[in-house]
Design a protein around this motif. Structure first.
Motif, PDB file in Angstrom:
ATOM      1  N   GLU A  91       0.992  -1.167   0.005  1.00 43.62           N
ATOM      2  CA  GLU A  91      -0.136   0.130   0.020  1.00 43.62           C
ATOM      3  C   GLU A  91       0.912   1.134  -0.146  1.00 43.62           C
ATOM      4  O   GLU A  91       1.615   1.517   1.111  1.00 43.62           O
ATOM      5  N   LEU A  92       1.029   1.870  -1.157  1.00 39.18           N
ATOM      6  CA  LEU A  92       2.161   3.086  -1.192  1.00 39.18           C
ATOM      7  C   LEU A  92       1.327   4.426  -0.967  1.00 39.18           C
ATOM      8  O   LEU A  92       0.522   4.721  -1.677  1.00 39.18           O
ATOM      9  N   TYR A  93       2.289   5.012  -0.359  1.00 36.99           N
ATOM     10  CA  TYR A  93       1.958   6.676   0.060  1.00 36.99           C
ATOM     11  C   TYR A  93       2.870   7.453  -0.066  1.00 36.99           C
ATOM     12  O   TYR A  93       4.285   7.129   0.048  1.00 36.99           O
ATOM     13  N   PHE A  94       2.487   8.723  -0.712  1.00 37.29           N
ATOM     14  CA  PHE A  94       3.554   9.649  -0.801  1.00 37.29           C
ATOM     15  C   PHE A  94       3.608  10.746   0.216  1.00 37.29           C
ATOM     16  O   PHE A  94       2.440  11.304   0.451  1.00 37.29           O
ATOM     17  N   LYS A  95       4.520  11.111   1.133  1.00 37.44           N
ATOM     18  CA  LYS A  95       4.284  12.213   1.888  1.00 37.44           C
ATOM     19  C   LYS A  95       4.796  13.421   1.226  1.00 37.44           C
ATOM     20  O   LYS A  95       6.248  13.426   0.876  1.00 37.44           O
ATOM     21  N   TRP A  96       4.051  14.530   0.576  1.00 37.18           N
ATOM     22  CA  TRP A  96       4.056  15.312  -0.202  1.00 37.18           C
ATOM     23  C   TRP A  96       4.677  16.735   0.629  1.00 37.18           C
ATOM     24  O   TRP A  96       3.819  17.407   0.705  1.00 37.18           O
ATOM     25  N   GLU A  97       5.901  16.726   0.682  1.00 42.99           N
ATOM     26  CA  GLU A  97       6.634  17.676   1.620  1.00 42.99           C
ATOM     27  C   GLU A  97       6.778  18.873   0.360  1.00 42.99           C
ATOM     28  O   GLU A  97       7.165  19.804   0.976  1.00 42.99           O
ATOM     29  N   GLY A  98       6.586  18.780  -0.885  1.00 41.15           N
ATOM     30  CA  GLY A  98       6.472  19.828  -1.693  1.00 41.15           C
ATOM     31  C   GLY A  98       5.550  20.905  -1.594  1.00 41.15           C
ATOM     32  O   GLY A  98       5.442  22.045  -1.726  1.00 41.15           O
ATOM     33  N   ALA A  99       4.509  20.540  -0.598  1.00 40.80           N
ATOM     34  CA  ALA A  99       3.414  21.226  -0.336  1.00 40.80           C
ATOM     35  C   ALA A  99       3.707  22.464   0.838  1.00 40.80           C
ATOM     36  O   ALA A  99       2.762  23.032   1.338  1.00 40.80           O
ATOM     37  N   LYS A 105      -1.570   4.121  11.630  1.00 41.91           N
ATOM     38  CA  LYS A 105      -0.978   3.055  12.158  1.00 41.91           C
ATOM     39  C   LYS A 105       0.466   3.127  11.496  1.00 41.91           C
ATOM     40  O   LYS A 105       0.849   3.964  10.782  1.00 41.91           O
ATOM     41  N   PRO A 106       1.568   2.492  12.094  1.00 37.92           N
ATOM     42  CA  PRO A 106       2.864   2.617  11.753  1.00 37.92           C
ATOM     43  C   PRO A 106       3.212   2.126  10.346  1.00 37.92           C
ATOM     44  O   PRO A 106       2.670   0.787  10.274  1.00 37.92           O
ATOM     45  N   PRO A 107       3.791   2.873   9.604  1.00 35.24           N
ATOM     46  CA  PRO A 107       4.185   2.215   8.303  1.00 35.24           C
ATOM     47  C   PRO A 107       5.005   0.866   8.337  1.00 35.24           C
ATOM     48  O   PRO A 107       5.739   1.009   9.324  1.00 35.24           O
ATOM     49  N   GLU A 108       5.183   0.123   7.391  1.00 33.40           N
ATOM     50  CA  GLU A 108       6.054  -0.814   7.528  1.00 33.40           C
ATOM     51  C   GLU A 108       7.605  -0.377   7.105  1.00 33.40           C
ATOM     52  O   GLU A 108       8.692  -1.010   7.731  1.00 33.40           O
ATOM     53  N   ALA A 109       7.484   0.383   6.345  1.00 33.17           N
ATOM     54  CA  ALA A 109       8.845   1.049   6.002  1.00 33.17           C
ATOM     55  C   ALA A 109       8.482   2.419   5.292  1.00 33.17           C
ATOM     56  O   ALA A 109       7.589   2.720   4.992  1.00 33.17           O
ATOM     57  N   VAL A 110       9.755   3.287   5.343  1.00 30.40           N
ATOM     58  CA  VAL A 110       9.590   4.651   5.025  1.00 30.40           C
ATOM     59  C   VAL A 110      10.929   4.841   4.103  1.00 30.40           C
ATOM     60  O   VAL A 110      12.062   4.345   4.353  1.00 30.40           O
ATOM     61  N   VAL A 111      10.800   5.212   2.783  1.00 33.82           N
ATOM     62  CA  VAL A 111      11.891   5.407   1.836  1.00 33.82           C
ATOM     63  C   VAL A 111      12.186   6.945   1.689  1.00 33.82           C
ATOM     64  O   VAL A 111      11.215   7.574   1.499  1.00 33.82           O
ATOM     65  N   LEU A 112      13.400   7.358   1.654  1.00 36.03           N
ATOM     66  CA  LEU A 112      13.628   8.757   1.599  1.00 36.03           C
ATOM     67  C   LEU A 112      14.949   8.934   1.188  1.00 36.03           C
ATOM     68  O   LEU A 112      15.926   8.165   1.154  1.00 36.03           O
ATOM     69  N   PRO A 113      15.273  10.103   0.378  1.00 36.86           N
ATOM     70  CA  PRO A 113      16.490  10.361  -0.369  1.00 36.86           C
ATOM     71  C   PRO A 113      17.477  10.783   0.711  1.00 36.86           C
ATOM     72  O   PRO A 113      17.042  11.337   1.735  1.00 36.86           O
ATOM     73  N   ARG A 136      12.578  -4.657  -7.725  1.00 34.78           N
ATOM     74  CA  ARG A 136      13.221  -5.489  -8.664  1.00 34.78           C
ATOM     75  C   ARG A 136      14.298  -6.622  -8.398  1.00 34.78           C
ATOM     76  O   ARG A 136      14.429  -7.684  -8.795  1.00 34.78           O
ATOM     77  N   GLU A 137      14.902  -6.058  -7.005  1.00 36.59           N
ATOM     78  CA  GLU A 137      15.776  -7.042  -6.523  1.00 36.59           C
ATOM     79  C   GLU A 137      15.120  -8.200  -5.765  1.00 36.59           C
ATOM     80  O   GLU A 137      15.924  -8.782  -4.959  1.00 36.59           O
ATOM     81  N   GLY A 138      13.829  -8.197  -5.584  1.00 34.44           N
ATOM     82  CA  GLY A 138      13.221  -8.916  -4.926  1.00 34.44           C
ATOM     83  C   GLY A 138      13.107  -9.066  -3.616  1.00 34.44           C
ATOM     84  O   GLY A 138      12.805  -9.959  -2.599  1.00 34.44           O
ATOM     85  N   VAL A 139      13.573  -7.728  -2.984  1.00 26.17           N
ATOM     86  CA  VAL A 139      13.425  -7.627  -1.547  1.00 26.17           C
ATOM     87  C   VAL A 139      11.877  -7.691  -0.951  1.00 26.17           C
ATOM     88  O   VAL A 139      11.121  -6.928  -1.523  1.00 26.17           O
ATOM     89  N   GLY A 140      11.619  -8.685  -0.138  1.00 20.64           N
ATOM     90  CA  GLY A 140      10.128  -8.708   0.127  1.00 20.64           C
ATOM     91  C   GLY A 140       9.377  -7.611   0.898  1.00 20.64           C
ATOM     92  O   GLY A 140      10.028  -7.113   1.888  1.00 20.64           O
ATOM     93  N   ILE A 141       8.481  -6.835   0.139  1.00 20.69           N
ATOM     94  CA  ILE A 141       8.043  -5.615   0.712  1.00 20.69           C
ATOM     95  C   ILE A 141       6.619  -6.013   0.655  1.00 20.69           C
ATOM     96  O   ILE A 141       6.051  -5.983  -0.334  1.00 20.69           O
ATOM     97  N   ARG A 142       5.991  -5.639   1.963  1.00 21.68           N
ATOM     98  CA  ARG A 142       4.677  -5.347   1.943  1.00 21.68           C
ATOM     99  C   ARG A 142       4.014  -4.610   3.018  1.00 21.68           C
ATOM    100  O   ARG A 142       4.643  -4.168   3.947  1.00 21.68           O
ATOM    101  N   GLY A 143       2.836  -4.217   2.658  1.00 20.32           N
ATOM    102  CA  GLY A 143       1.995  -3.326   3.763  1.00 20.32           C
ATOM    103  C   GLY A 143       2.360  -2.122   3.341  1.00 20.32           C
ATOM    104  O   GLY A 143       2.714  -1.712   2.275  1.00 20.32           O
ATOM    105  N   ALA A 144       2.125  -1.105   4.359  1.00 21.88           N
ATOM    106  CA  ALA A 144       2.166   0.118   3.933  1.00 21.88           C
ATOM    107  C   ALA A 144       3.470   0.862   3.863  1.00 21.88           C
ATOM    108  O   ALA A 144       4.252   0.667   4.951  1.00 21.88           O
TER     109      ALA A 144
END
Ligand code: F0G
Length: 344
Positions: free
Chosen positions: A47-55, A178-186, A300-308
């Protein structure tokens, strides 16, 4: 609905502020958590969400930390603030200094700052110094200048910056419910990933905290290669940094959370940027697209990603209009409906 007061007031109980801190605000924070409608289809179990900090008011996440740093500088009686920047910190410092009635000096690596960010710093009345050196050297310069000239340093070495930036983690928990499973950021100077991890660590017990994935650009990936990069290169000028100030914070965030810091190519960044704009309706600057590029790489690398999963989109695309040069030029046509019809 009560109006959003801005970061200082909304999170007063979790920030180092008091009655003596000036109530500085441009109503920063409270940025949208936008569900993905298209890219999420590439990640079937996510379940992918974007935290839109450009706002944020100046178009990047920097406003969250800058409002705290500038308010604390004013509280301490400073008359001027200084920062080195790849652009967004400068734009934010200039805006908040203007609002607080402080002078602002920004030091920019010559030729490496996107046009929109430079325009912001100039319009807000900052003194803009363009220096023929890298961001890393500029940061060293302003550290010395702030000490010798007695002006407040508002780079993320200033602890108030990271305090303010951690509020994005609180908002994500609130917005998601709820807490996300993961957060990805530059990752550039590595302050933001350090701040998010602090926010999640303050708000959640260890086993509920998300994995933190930090993404660097391949030509500017000191944390990934394990040593400073003297001449960092990437299209993502915001994260063209060879010696991150919060290096250890980033490594700790990744290791304590079970995440990692890895790199993507410029091609992957530009591809993700184009997809965000064309498929999601979100125009981000190249550095911000690194988060989505990183997520697609993990898939693509097949890292198991699921949830928010939350991808942080750190800055607005209008800051760096040059990236639009890669898209088709406008077509010159006669002012008739027939001419328009022929285009479709
Ligand atoms: N995304 C954008 C749009 C940025 O401007 C930056 C950093 C980052 C990501 C990386 O965040 O440094 O906390 O790891 N920009 C700084 C600046 C360096 O000067 O504006 P970080």
């Amino acid at each position: 609905m009560r109006p959003w007061p801005g970061v200082l007031q909304a999170f007063a109980d979790r920030l180092p502020v008091s009655d003596r801190t000036p109530p500085l605000s441009l109503r920063e924070g409270n940025t949208p958590l936008v569900p993905s409608v298209s890219i999420t289809r590439d990640l079937p179990e996510v379940e992918l969400y974007f935290k839109w900090e450009g706002a944020n008011p100046t178009g990047s996440f920097k406003d969250r930390g800058m409002v705290v740093a500038v308010a604390k500088a004013a509280e301490a009686g400073a008359r001027a603030v200084v920062c080195a920047s790849t652009g967004n910190t400068a734009a934010s410092a200039a805006a908040y200094a203007a609002r607080a009635g402080l002078r602002c000096l920004v030091v920019l690596p010559e030729g490496s700052v996107a046009t929109g960010k430079l325009a912001q710093a100039r319009m807000h009345g900052a003194v803009v110094a363009s220096v023929p050196c890298s961001f890393d050297q500029a940061l060293q310069l302003v550290r010395e200048a702030s000490e010798r000239l007695h002006i407040a340093l508002v780079n993320s070495l200033n602890p108030y910056r990271l305090e303010g930036q951690k509020t994005a983690a609180f908002e994500i928990l609130d917005q998601l419910g709820k807490p996300p499973e993961a957060v990805v950021l530059p990752v550039g100077n590595a302050g933001n990933i350090t701040a998010y991890w602090r926010g999640f660590s303050e708000a959640l017990p260890p086993r509920h905290r998300p994995r933190m994935w930090g993404v660097q650009a391949e030509g500017a990936a000191p944390i990934v290669v394990g040593r400073p990069v003297e001449h960092p290169q990437t299209v993502a000028s915001a994260i063209r940094i060879g010696k991150p100030a919060s290096w250890e914070g980033a490594v700790r965030a990744a290791s304590e959370s079970g995440g990692r810091i890895f790199a993507v190519s410029d091609e992957e960044i530009l591809h993700a940027q184009a997809r965000l704009a064309r498929e999601e309706g979100l125009f981000v600057e190249p550095a911000s697209a690194a988060s989505v590029a990183g997520l697609l790489r993990l898939a693509r690398e097949g890292v198991g990603i699921r949830g928010a999963v939350v991808a942080v989109l750190t800055g607005h695309g209008l800051k760096d209009p040059a990236t639009a040069e890669r898209t088709p030029q406008p077509v010159r046509v006669e002012p008739t409906v027939e001419a328009l019809a022929s285009l479709l």
